[in-house]
Write a protein that holds these residues in place. Structure first.
Motif, PDB file in Angstrom:
ATOM      1  N   GLU A 114       8.688 -33.591  41.873  1.00 37.77           N
ATOM      2  CA  GLU A 114       8.257 -32.791  40.768  1.00 37.77           C
ATOM      3  C   GLU A 114       8.983 -32.122  39.741  1.00 37.77           C
ATOM      4  OE1 GLU A 114       4.538 -33.507  39.730  1.00 37.77           O
ATOM      5  OE2 GLU A 114       5.055 -35.042  41.294  1.00 37.77           O
ATOM      6  N   LYS A 115      10.030 -32.581  39.546  1.00 38.65           N
ATOM      7  CA  LYS A 115      11.093 -32.079  38.691  1.00 38.65           C
ATOM      8  C   LYS A 115      10.601 -32.544  37.107  1.00 38.65           C
ATOM      9  CE  LYS A 115      15.876 -31.874  36.996  1.00 38.65           C
ATOM     10  NZ  LYS A 115      17.130 -31.909  37.517  1.00 38.65           N
ATOM     11  N   SER A 160       7.819 -30.409  35.992  1.00 37.02           N
ATOM     12  CA  SER A 160       8.305 -28.876  35.852  1.00 37.02           C
ATOM     13  C   SER A 160       9.107 -28.922  34.371  1.00 37.02           C
ATOM     14  CB  SER A 160       9.726 -28.568  36.720  1.00 37.02           C
ATOM     15  OG  SER A 160       9.915 -27.350  36.506  1.00 37.02           O
ATOM     16  N   THR A 180       8.595 -38.297  41.538  1.00 39.37           N
ATOM     17  CA  THR A 180       7.957 -37.813  42.831  1.00 39.37           C
ATOM     18  C   THR A 180       7.900 -39.508  43.462  1.00 39.37           C
ATOM     19  OG1 THR A 180       7.293 -35.877  42.363  1.00 39.37           O
ATOM     20  CG2 THR A 180       6.646 -37.079  44.399  1.00 39.37           C
ATOM     21  N   PHE A 221      11.622 -29.751  46.978  1.00 41.80           N
ATOM     22  CA  PHE A 221      10.443 -29.688  45.888  1.00 41.80           C
ATOM     23  C   PHE A 221      11.339 -28.964  44.904  1.00 41.80           C
ATOM     24  CE2 PHE A 221       8.296 -29.962  50.068  1.00 41.80           C
ATOM     25  CZ  PHE A 221       7.268 -30.897  49.694  1.00 41.80           C
ATOM     26  N   HIS A 222      10.965 -29.186  43.683  1.00 46.33           N
ATOM     27  CA  HIS A 222      11.918 -28.647  42.417  1.00 46.33           C
ATOM     28  C   HIS A 222      11.478 -27.274  42.369  1.00 46.33           C
ATOM     29  CE1 HIS A 222      14.245 -28.933  39.114  1.00 46.33           C
ATOM     30  NE2 HIS A 222      13.384 -28.144  38.270  1.00 46.33           N
ATOM     31  N   ALA A 234       5.616 -26.764  42.916  1.00 47.45           N
ATOM     32  CA  ALA A 234       5.807 -28.216  42.812  1.00 47.45           C
ATOM     33  C   ALA A 234       4.482 -28.761  43.675  1.00 47.45           C
ATOM     34  CB  ALA A 234       7.180 -28.956  43.156  1.00 47.45           C
ATOM     35  N   ARG A 242       1.467 -29.501  41.954  1.00 51.32           N
ATOM     36  CA  ARG A 242       1.567 -30.421  41.047  1.00 51.32           C
ATOM     37  C   ARG A 242       1.520 -31.990  41.580  1.00 51.32           C
ATOM     38  NH1 ARG A 242       5.345 -27.045  39.233  1.00 51.32           N
ATOM     39  NH2 ARG A 242       6.860 -28.675  39.170  1.00 51.32           N
ATOM     40  N   ASP A 257      13.297 -24.348  47.127  1.00 53.95           N
ATOM     41  CA  ASP A 257      11.843 -24.437  47.630  1.00 53.95           C
ATOM     42  C   ASP A 257      12.199 -23.523  49.195  1.00 53.95           C
ATOM     43  OD1 ASP A 257      13.682 -25.946  48.735  1.00 53.95           O
ATOM     44  OD2 ASP A 257      12.173 -27.704  48.960  1.00 53.95           O
TER      45      ASP A 257
END
Length: 244
Positions: A45-46, A49, A62, A88-89, A93, A96, A122
């Motif tokens: 989920e970068k 973000s 992802t 996880f970013h 995250a 999302r 994370d």
């Protein structure tokens, strides 16, 4: 300083603290003797973000990263998977993730002993996605953690090492593994992650007695002639550091 190597039909192999390991073109590390697959810096989920901050990226990172991990788990059928932090970013995250992506992660963690090593992005991996969390994880003479400290036997991530290899007409950037046989820093596997040049002092300071780098190609991993390595341009180097 030398790192013993062996070539097989599959790819190049290296020794880490006397253990034979296989760096993979996807950016993972396979430890056959322990049936253990090591991945690092997945940064799920970068993309979402960055989208929240107005920098729109296709929201598929992802799913793309999961596809690579799923293929590796299918191929090697590991008893254990160690994810070296920043899986996880950011702390939100998980919220999302799409429902299908949550199911895919749960399916992976249900297939093996999955260890989420804590990262700076994370610190508390979501428990309901399966697996178990650990600040550091030790197996045999190896210690797995997110940020490198220089400890003997350490396998870490965090720095997203890449090699800029100078060619006759242009330079190429490739994700890479860097090691001295006693410590090893993994490349990132996240689809949208940037990288830090291995000639940067932030990387080389962890290898006072020298190092060898292995670049991930399309299908194989290759040992790099250090004479071919080049620094990034100052402006681009600053940008890539920011994106880690």
């Amino acid at each position: 300083m030398s790192v013993p190597l062996r070539n097989t039909a599959y790819t190049l192999q290296l020794h880490h603290r006397g253990e034979l390991m296989t760096p993979l073109a996807q950016g993972a590390l396979w430890w056959e003797a322990r049936r253990t697959l090591i991945v690092s810096d997945l940064h799920f989920e970068k993309g979402s973000s960055f989208a929240r901050r107005g920098q729109l990226l296709p929201p598929y990172d992802t799913s793309m990263t999961l596809k690579v991990v799923e293929a590796l788990v299918d191929e090697f059928a590991p008893d254990c998977v160690v994810s070296l932090g920043d899986s996880f970013h950011d702390p939100s995250a998980e919220a999302r993730l799409s429902p299908s992506e949550r199911l895919r992660i749960r399916a992976l963690t249900a297939r093996t002993d999955w260890v989420w090593v804590e990262g700076n992005h994370d610190p508390d991996p979501p428990a309901h996605l399966g697996g178990r969390g650990a600040k550091t994880f030790r197996l045999g003479d190896c210690v797995f953690r997110h940020e490198p400290t220089g400890e003997i036997g350490e396998i870490s991530g965090h720095l997203h090492p890449v090699a800029r290899v100078a060619g006759r007409s242009r330079a190429m950037r490739r994700k890479c593994f860097i090691t001295d046989g006693h410590r090893l820093i993994m490349p990132s596997m996240g689809a949208y992650t940037g990288g830090l040049n291995i000639l940067d002092e932030a990387v080389t300071c962890h290898f006072a007695e020298g190092w060898i780098a292995f670049a991930a190609g399309e299908k194989h991993v290759h040992m790099i002639d250090r004479k071919l390595l080049a620094h990034d341009h100052p402006a681009s180097a600053k940008e890539r550091r920011w994106r880690l």
